[in-house]
Design a protein around this motif. Sequence first.
Motif, PDB file in Angstrom:
ATOM      1  N   MET A 147       0.819  -1.209   0.000  1.00 13.08           N
ATOM      2  CA  MET A 147       0.000   0.000   0.000  1.00 13.08           C
ATOM      3  C   MET A 147       0.855   1.263   0.000  1.00 13.08           C
ATOM      4  O   MET A 147       0.477   2.272  -0.592  1.00 13.08           O
ATOM      5  N   ALA A 148       2.030   1.237   0.624  1.00 12.56           N
ATOM      6  CA  ALA A 148       2.932   2.396   0.586  1.00 12.56           C
ATOM      7  C   ALA A 148       3.460   2.603  -0.836  1.00 12.56           C
ATOM      8  O   ALA A 148       3.593   3.745  -1.298  1.00 12.56           O
ATOM      9  N   LEU A 149       3.756   1.511  -1.534  1.00 12.84           N
ATOM     10  CA  LEU A 149       4.187   1.634  -2.929  1.00 12.84           C
ATOM     11  C   LEU A 149       3.084   2.227  -3.794  1.00 12.84           C
ATOM     12  O   LEU A 149       3.362   2.983  -4.735  1.00 12.84           O
ATOM     13  N   GLU A 150       1.845   1.899  -3.474  1.00 11.15           N
ATOM     14  CA  GLU A 150       0.717   2.468  -4.220  1.00 11.15           C
ATOM     15  C   GLU A 150       0.695   3.975  -4.077  1.00 11.15           C
ATOM     16  O   GLU A 150       0.494   4.696  -5.052  1.00 11.15           O
ATOM     17  N   HIS A 151       0.935   4.485  -2.878  1.00 15.36           N
ATOM     18  CA  HIS A 151       0.980   5.935  -2.683  1.00 15.36           C
ATOM     19  C   HIS A 151       2.141   6.554  -3.473  1.00 15.36           C
ATOM     20  O   HIS A 151       2.009   7.656  -4.006  1.00 15.36           O
ATOM     21  N   LEU A 152       3.242   5.848  -3.552  1.00 16.45           N
ATOM     22  CA  LEU A 152       4.377   6.332  -4.324  1.00 16.45           C
ATOM     23  C   LEU A 152       4.020   6.423  -5.808  1.00 16.45           C
ATOM     24  O   LEU A 152       4.341   7.414  -6.467  1.00 16.45           O
ATOM     25  N   PHE A 153       3.336   5.420  -6.334  1.00 15.97           N
ATOM     26  CA  PHE A 153       2.915   5.456  -7.730  1.00 15.97           C
ATOM     27  C   PHE A 153       1.971   6.618  -7.993  1.00 15.97           C
ATOM     28  O   PHE A 153       2.085   7.311  -9.001  1.00 15.97           O
ATOM     29  N   PHE A 154       1.018   6.848  -7.095  1.00 13.24           N
ATOM     30  CA  PHE A 154       0.090   7.956  -7.285  1.00 13.24           C
ATOM     31  C   PHE A 154       0.817   9.301  -7.226  1.00 13.24           C
ATOM     32  O   PHE A 154       0.468  10.225  -7.948  1.00 13.24           O
ATOM     33  N   MET A 176       3.923  10.017  -8.067  1.00 14.29           N
ATOM     34  CA  MET A 176       4.848  10.249  -9.167  1.00 14.29           C
ATOM     35  C   MET A 176       4.149  10.688 -10.453  1.00 14.29           C
ATOM     36  O   MET A 176       4.781  11.250 -11.326  1.00 14.29           O
ATOM     37  N   ARG A 177       2.896  10.398 -10.586  1.00 10.41           N
ATOM     38  CA  ARG A 177       2.100  10.783 -11.766  1.00 10.41           C
ATOM     39  C   ARG A 177       2.713  10.288 -13.074  1.00 10.41           C
ATOM     40  O   ARG A 177       2.768  10.996 -14.071  1.00 10.41           O
ATOM     41  N   TRP A 178       3.217   9.063 -13.077  1.00  6.41           N
ATOM     42  CA  TRP A 178       3.737   8.464 -14.285  1.00  6.41           C
ATOM     43  C   TRP A 178       2.588   8.026 -15.179  1.00  6.41           C
ATOM     44  O   TRP A 178       1.476   7.798 -14.699  1.00  6.41           O
ATOM     45  N   PRO A 179       2.827   7.836 -16.484  1.00 10.39           N
ATOM     46  CA  PRO A 179       1.769   7.310 -17.336  1.00 10.39           C
ATOM     47  C   PRO A 179       1.391   5.885 -16.890  1.00 10.39           C
ATOM     48  O   PRO A 179       2.254   5.049 -16.657  1.00 10.39           O
ATOM     49  N   GLY A 180       0.123   5.632 -16.738  1.00  9.89           N
ATOM     50  CA  GLY A 180      -0.363   4.328 -16.291  1.00  9.89           C
ATOM     51  C   GLY A 180      -0.304   4.124 -14.799  1.00  9.89           C
ATOM     52  O   GLY A 180      -0.616   3.038 -14.312  1.00  9.89           O
ATOM     53  N   ALA A 181       0.084   5.163 -14.062  1.00 12.19           N
ATOM     54  CA  ALA A 181       0.211   5.018 -12.605  1.00 12.19           C
ATOM     55  C   ALA A 181      -1.138   4.781 -11.949  1.00 12.19           C
ATOM     56  O   ALA A 181      -1.219   4.111 -10.918  1.00 12.19           O
ATOM     57  N   GLY A 206      -1.589   1.791  -9.556  1.00 11.83           N
ATOM     58  CA  GLY A 206      -2.003   2.156  -8.202  1.00 11.83           C
ATOM     59  C   GLY A 206      -3.291   1.470  -7.793  1.00 11.83           C
ATOM     60  O   GLY A 206      -3.441   1.022  -6.652  1.00 11.83           O
ATOM     61  N   THR A 207      -4.241   1.380  -8.721  1.00  9.31           N
ATOM     62  CA  THR A 207      -5.498   0.688  -8.433  1.00  9.31           C
ATOM     63  C   THR A 207      -5.254  -0.788  -8.146  1.00  9.31           C
ATOM     64  O   THR A 207      -5.822  -1.348  -7.220  1.00  9.31           O
ATOM     65  N   LEU A 208      -4.370  -1.399  -8.934  1.00 12.19           N
ATOM     66  CA  LEU A 208      -4.030  -2.800  -8.711  1.00 12.19           C
ATOM     67  C   LEU A 208      -3.383  -2.981  -7.338  1.00 12.19           C
ATOM     68  O   LEU A 208      -3.791  -3.853  -6.566  1.00 12.19           O
ATOM     69  N   LEU A 209      -2.416  -2.127  -7.003  1.00 12.79           N
ATOM     70  CA  LEU A 209      -1.703  -2.280  -5.734  1.00 12.79           C
ATOM     71  C   LEU A 209      -2.592  -1.982  -4.534  1.00 12.79           C
ATOM     72  O   LEU A 209      -2.503  -2.671  -3.513  1.00 12.79           O
ATOM     73  N   ILE A 210      -3.449  -0.977  -4.638  1.00 15.92           N
ATOM     74  CA  ILE A 210      -4.305  -0.660  -3.491  1.00 15.92           C
ATOM     75  C   ILE A 210      -5.338  -1.763  -3.276  1.00 15.92           C
ATOM     76  O   ILE A 210      -5.638  -2.135  -2.145  1.00 15.92           O
ATOM     77  N   GLY A 211      -5.854  -2.328  -4.344  1.00 13.14           N
ATOM     78  CA  GLY A 211      -6.797  -3.434  -4.193  1.00 13.14           C
ATOM     79  C   GLY A 211      -6.139  -4.661  -3.597  1.00 13.14           C
ATOM     80  O   GLY A 211      -6.671  -5.286  -2.670  1.00 13.14           O
TER      81      GLY A 211
END
Length: 166
Positions: free
Chosen positions: A39-46, A48-53, A57-62
Amino acid sequence: MISIWNFLGRIGGGYLSEMIVRNHAYLRPVAMAAAQVIMALEHLFFSMRWPGAMHIGTLLIGLGYGAHWAIVPAVAFELFGLKNFGALYNFLTLANPAGSLVFSGVIASSINDHETVIAAMRPDIDNTNKYVRNTAAFSLVASILGIPAPLPLLKVACQSKKSRQA
């Protein structure tokens, strides 16, 4: 999509939790710490605002929330026993909406109100970029604060493995 990943996280979290306990002699808090790291990695993805994040992020948070809710009852049982398990489980169930109320209803709304006042007082500010920067900073801070959360769980699990080996 979050519900689908949540379902798969519950199945995978329960399975991996059992593998950690049976094959490696660790306690379930190690699996719970892994779910919190996801879940912490999910926050990191959100943040960073990378393409496809958003998709990642949805996959990791779920997966993270699903694994968390599959592991929490077993962890509560291992750490505190069955004496007051019903009350403890209900308290853990109330933690999610209480945290949402505090973070979303109090903290995020006050930040939004503050930014709205600033935007109304200085109309020459580019509101979209300012909100995006503030959201990215908030997500990054939440990710940084979430990373140390599993450390006490890992400490307890490592100490318990040493006591089992002795």
